[in-house]
Write a protein that holds these residues in place. Structure first.
Motif, mmCIF file in Angstrom:
data_model
loop_
_atom_site.group_PDB
_atom_site.id
_atom_site.type_symbol
_atom_site.label_atom_id
_atom_site.label_comp_id
_atom_site.label_asym_id
_atom_site.label_seq_id
_atom_site.Cartn_x
_atom_site.Cartn_y
_atom_site.Cartn_z
ATOM 1 N N SER A 54 9.103 5.842 9.324
ATOM 2 C CA SER A 54 10.361 5.122 9.561
ATOM 3 C C SER A 54 10.665 4.174 8.402
ATOM 4 C CB SER A 54 10.265 4.315 10.858
ATOM 5 O OG SER A 54 11.337 3.414 10.951
ATOM 6 N N PRO A 55 11.810 4.334 7.736
ATOM 7 C CA PRO A 55 12.128 3.402 6.643
ATOM 8 C C PRO A 55 12.496 2.018 7.157
ATOM 9 C CG PRO A 55 13.962 4.916 7.010
ATOM 10 C CD PRO A 55 12.832 5.388 7.889
ATOM 11 N N GLN A 56 13.003 1.935 8.397
ATOM 12 C CA GLN A 56 13.380 0.622 8.927
ATOM 13 C C GLN A 56 12.201 -0.341 8.949
ATOM 14 O OE1 GLN A 56 14.306 3.514 10.332
ATOM 15 N NE2 GLN A 56 16.406 3.418 11.135
ATOM 16 N N ARG A 57 11.008 0.195 9.226
ATOM 17 C CA ARG A 57 9.837 -0.674 9.303
ATOM 18 C C ARG A 57 9.396 -1.188 7.931
ATOM 19 N NH1 ARG A 57 6.032 2.665 13.642
ATOM 20 N NH2 ARG A 57 7.503 2.564 15.400
ATOM 21 N N MET A 58 9.844 -0.532 6.882
ATOM 22 C CA MET A 58 9.437 -0.930 5.536
ATOM 23 C C MET A 58 10.381 -1.958 4.911
ATOM 24 S SD MET A 58 8.325 2.658 3.805
ATOM 25 C CE MET A 58 7.160 3.774 4.583
ATOM 26 N N LEU A 59 11.574 -2.104 5.454
ATOM 27 C CA LEU A 59 12.574 -2.967 4.822
ATOM 28 C C LEU A 59 12.072 -4.394 4.670
ATOM 29 C CD1 LEU A 59 15.815 -1.814 6.674
ATOM 30 C CD2 LEU A 59 15.185 -1.325 4.304
ATOM 31 N N ARG A 60 12.346 -4.959 3.496
ATOM 32 C CA ARG A 60 11.991 -6.350 3.245
ATOM 33 C C ARG A 60 13.206 -7.101 2.707
ATOM 34 N NH1 ARG A 60 5.926 -5.861 0.508
ATOM 35 N NH2 ARG A 60 4.960 -4.785 2.279
ATOM 36 N N PRO A 61 13.406 -8.346 3.126
ATOM 37 C CA PRO A 61 14.554 -9.111 2.627
ATOM 38 C C PRO A 61 14.312 -9.611 1.212
ATOM 39 C CG PRO A 61 13.243 -10.450 4.115
ATOM 40 C CD PRO A 61 12.629 -9.073 4.138
ATOM 41 N N ALA A 62 15.375 -9.653 0.423
ATOM 42 C CA ALA A 62 15.275 -10.178 -0.933
ATOM 43 C C ALA A 62 15.041 -11.681 -0.903
ATOM 44 C CB ALA A 62 16.551 -9.854 -1.710
ATOM 45 N N SER A 63 14.561 -12.211 -2.000
ATOM 46 C CA SER A 63 14.212 -13.628 -2.071
ATOM 47 C C SER A 63 15.427 -14.542 -2.057
ATOM 48 C CB SER A 63 13.411 -13.908 -3.354
ATOM 49 O OG SER A 63 12.249 -13.115 -3.412
ATOM 50 N N HIS A 64 16.542 -14.085 -2.639
ATOM 51 C CA HIS A 64 17.654 -14.998 -2.895
ATOM 52 C C HIS A 64 18.906 -14.716 -2.075
ATOM 53 C CE1 HIS A 64 15.161 -16.374 -6.168
ATOM 54 N NE2 HIS A 64 15.143 -15.159 -6.690
ATOM 55 N N HIS A 65 18.975 -13.567 -1.403
ATOM 56 C CA HIS A 65 20.178 -13.214 -0.654
ATOM 57 C C HIS A 65 19.767 -12.629 0.691
ATOM 58 C CE1 HIS A 65 22.232 -13.832 -4.449
ATOM 59 N NE2 HIS A 65 21.402 -12.972 -5.013
ATOM 60 N N SER A 66 20.231 -13.242 1.767
ATOM 61 C CA SER A 66 19.749 -12.864 3.096
ATOM 62 C C SER A 66 20.213 -11.485 3.534
ATOM 63 C CB SER A 66 20.203 -13.902 4.131
ATOM 64 O OG SER A 66 21.623 -13.972 4.182
ATOM 65 N N ASN A 67 21.273 -10.971 2.917
ATOM 66 C CA ASN A 67 21.786 -9.651 3.307
ATOM 67 C C ASN A 67 21.471 -8.568 2.268
ATOM 68 O OD1 ASN A 67 23.566 -10.814 1.447
ATOM 69 N ND2 ASN A 67 25.341 -9.722 2.281
ATOM 70 N N LEU A 68 20.533 -8.857 1.366
ATOM 71 C CA LEU A 68 20.051 -7.870 0.397
ATOM 72 C C LEU A 68 18.619 -7.505 0.781
ATOM 73 C CD1 LEU A 68 20.218 -6.229 -2.240
ATOM 74 C CD2 LEU A 68 19.569 -8.313 -3.478
ATOM 75 N N PHE A 69 18.349 -6.202 0.855
ATOM 76 C CA PHE A 69 17.039 -5.717 1.264
ATOM 77 C C PHE A 69 16.519 -4.712 0.238
ATOM 78 C CE2 PHE A 69 19.113 -7.298 4.968
ATOM 79 C CZ PHE A 69 18.122 -7.819 5.778
ATOM 80 N N PHE A 70 15.210 -4.448 0.295
ATOM 81 C CA PHE A 70 14.621 -3.451 -0.590
ATOM 82 C C PHE A 70 13.469 -2.762 0.123
ATOM 83 C CE2 PHE A 70 12.282 -7.369 -1.347
ATOM 84 C CZ PHE A 70 10.962 -6.966 -1.438
ATOM 85 N N LEU A 71 13.106 -1.615 -0.412
ATOM 86 C CA LEU A 71 11.919 -0.894 0.040
ATOM 87 C C LEU A 71 10.801 -1.179 -0.956
ATOM 88 C CD1 LEU A 71 13.640 2.501 0.892
ATOM 89 C CD2 LEU A 71 12.645 0.918 2.556
ATOM 90 N N PRO A 93 0.837 -1.202 0.000
ATOM 91 C CA PRO A 93 0.000 0.000 0.000
ATOM 92 C C PRO A 93 0.872 1.252 0.000
ATOM 93 C CG PRO A 93 -0.828 -1.604 1.575
ATOM 94 C CD PRO A 93 0.484 -2.140 1.090
ATOM 95 N N ALA A 94 0.418 2.294 -0.667
ATOM 96 C CA ALA A 94 1.243 3.492 -0.838
ATOM 97 C C ALA A 94 1.780 4.017 0.486
ATOM 98 C CB ALA A 94 0.440 4.578 -1.553
ATOM 99 N N GLY A 95 0.982 4.003 1.526
ATOM 100 C CA GLY A 95 1.410 4.532 2.811
ATOM 101 C C GLY A 95 2.443 3.696 3.523
ATOM 102 N N GLN A 96 2.699 2.483 3.004
ATOM 103 C CA GLN A 96 3.699 1.595 3.594
ATOM 104 C C GLN A 96 4.828 1.310 2.612
ATOM 105 O OE1 GLN A 96 1.628 -1.918 5.099
ATOM 106 N NE2 GLN A 96 -0.178 -0.662 5.511
ATOM 107 N N SER A 97 5.050 2.229 1.693
ATOM 108 C CA SER A 97 6.018 2.010 0.621
ATOM 109 C C SER A 97 6.911 3.235 0.431
ATOM 110 C CB SER A 97 5.274 1.726 -0.691
ATOM 111 O OG SER A 97 4.697 2.928 -1.204
ATOM 112 N N LEU A 98 7.760 3.152 -0.572
ATOM 113 C CA LEU A 98 8.640 4.265 -0.926
ATOM 114 C C LEU A 98 7.855 5.545 -1.179
ATOM 115 C CD1 LEU A 98 11.514 5.241 -1.700
ATOM 116 C CD2 LEU A 98 11.088 4.321 -4.002
ATOM 117 N N VAL A 99 6.633 5.412 -1.633
ATOM 118 C CA VAL A 99 5.785 6.581 -1.893
ATOM 119 C C VAL A 99 5.682 7.458 -0.644
ATOM 120 C CG1 VAL A 99 3.467 7.358 -2.515
ATOM 121 C CG2 VAL A 99 4.454 5.347 -3.639
#
Length: 280
Positions: free
Chosen positions: A80-97, A64-70
């Motif tokens: 807080s951007p920390q709460r939005m961080l999600r782990p990537a599917s293939h690498h445990s130390n790669l994250f995205f917003l 949802p827009a309110g829980q994203s980069l938007v």
């Protein structure tokens, strides 16, 4: 503090997203192999299409827009951007917003009406700087506040250049945008290098263009990335090239396999890591 690298070119179809995904994944793999590092990488996708996120977190790429980069770009103060961080599917130390396609389109329209509209991404990412070694930012293929935000937030810019005459001629507008960002917001913004992409050796013009790029940017031209079906298949499978074509036995620190594309992006990762070590 994270080193932030923005992948930019105001022309579409030049390999920006491919480069952002594979650079971020390769850096994550390299840092994971370093027992003394424990480093983490963040991928930020400023393109409303969100294609980079499809390769690293397909099922979790949208929110949802309110829980994203938007929200980070448009809300005052940003959440807080920390709460939005999600782990990537293939690498445990790669994250995205996570992103939101419709919300990012609307953000591109509304950013010019907001206070401090050019610096919103930089300020939103500030709380994450200490948590990551690298932040890689993908950008939309046009001029506008989304691109400007990505440049203002960066330490340096990596510029993929399609090896065609049109691709080379399209660099002028981006260079003007970079100069304006330096003049008004970030004088220390550097150019990491120009990355020839979609190189086809059978085409005579490709060699002419590589020679022209070498003449224009003698100390900034990076080793080329050749056109490869592996890259296309990897992305359509929602993977980076190192996951799609891994080595048969991955030793510590080994990124590349028999796939030429994995070897070429592994070389780019090495160059970025070497530059980071020099800065330290």
């Amino acid at each position: 503090m994270a080193i932030t690298l923005t992948i930019a070119n105001e022309k579409g179809g030049v390999g920006k997203t491919t480069t952002a995904v594979n650079l971020a994944a390769g850096l994550a793999l390299a840092l994971a192999a370093d027992a003394t590092s424990g480093g983490r990488v963040l991928l930020v996708d400023m393109d409303p299409q969100g294609h980079a996120l499809l390769a690293v977190g397909y099922e979790e790429s949208q929110a949802p827009a309110g829980q994203s980069l938007v929200a980070l770009l448009t809300e005052t103060p940003p959440p807080s951007p920390q709460r939005m961080l999600r782990p990537a599917s293939h690498h445990s130390n790669l994250f995205f917003l996570p992103s939101n396609r419709d919300g990012m389109v609307e953000a591109a329209r509304t950013l010019p009406t907001l206070m401090a509209n050019e610096t919103r991404l930089a300020r939103a990412l500030a709380p994450l700087q200490k948590d990551f070694d690298f932040i890689v930012i993908d950008t939309p293929p046009n001029t506008g506040d989304l691109l400007v935000n990505a440049l203002v937030a960066a330490d340096s810019v990596l510029i993929p250049v399609e090896t065609s005459y049109l691709g080379v001629s399209g660099l002028r507008e981006l260079q003007r945008t970079i100069e304006q960002v330096r003049a008004h917001f970030r004088p220390q913004l550097g150019i990491f290098g120009y990355l020839p992409t979609l190189v086809e050796e059978v085409r005579g013009e490709a060699q002419e263009i590589l020679a022209e790029l070498e003449k224009r940017y003698p100390r900034q031209l990076l080793p080329p990335i050749h056109k490869s079906s592996d890259l296309a298949y990897a992305h359509s499978s929602h993977m980076d090239i190192f996951t799609y074509r891994p080595p048969r036995q991955r030793s510590a620190g080994q990124l590349s396999s028999s796939s030429r594309a994995s070897q070429e992006y592994a070389r780019l990762v090495e160059l970025v890591l070497a530059a980071a070590r020099r800065k330290k």
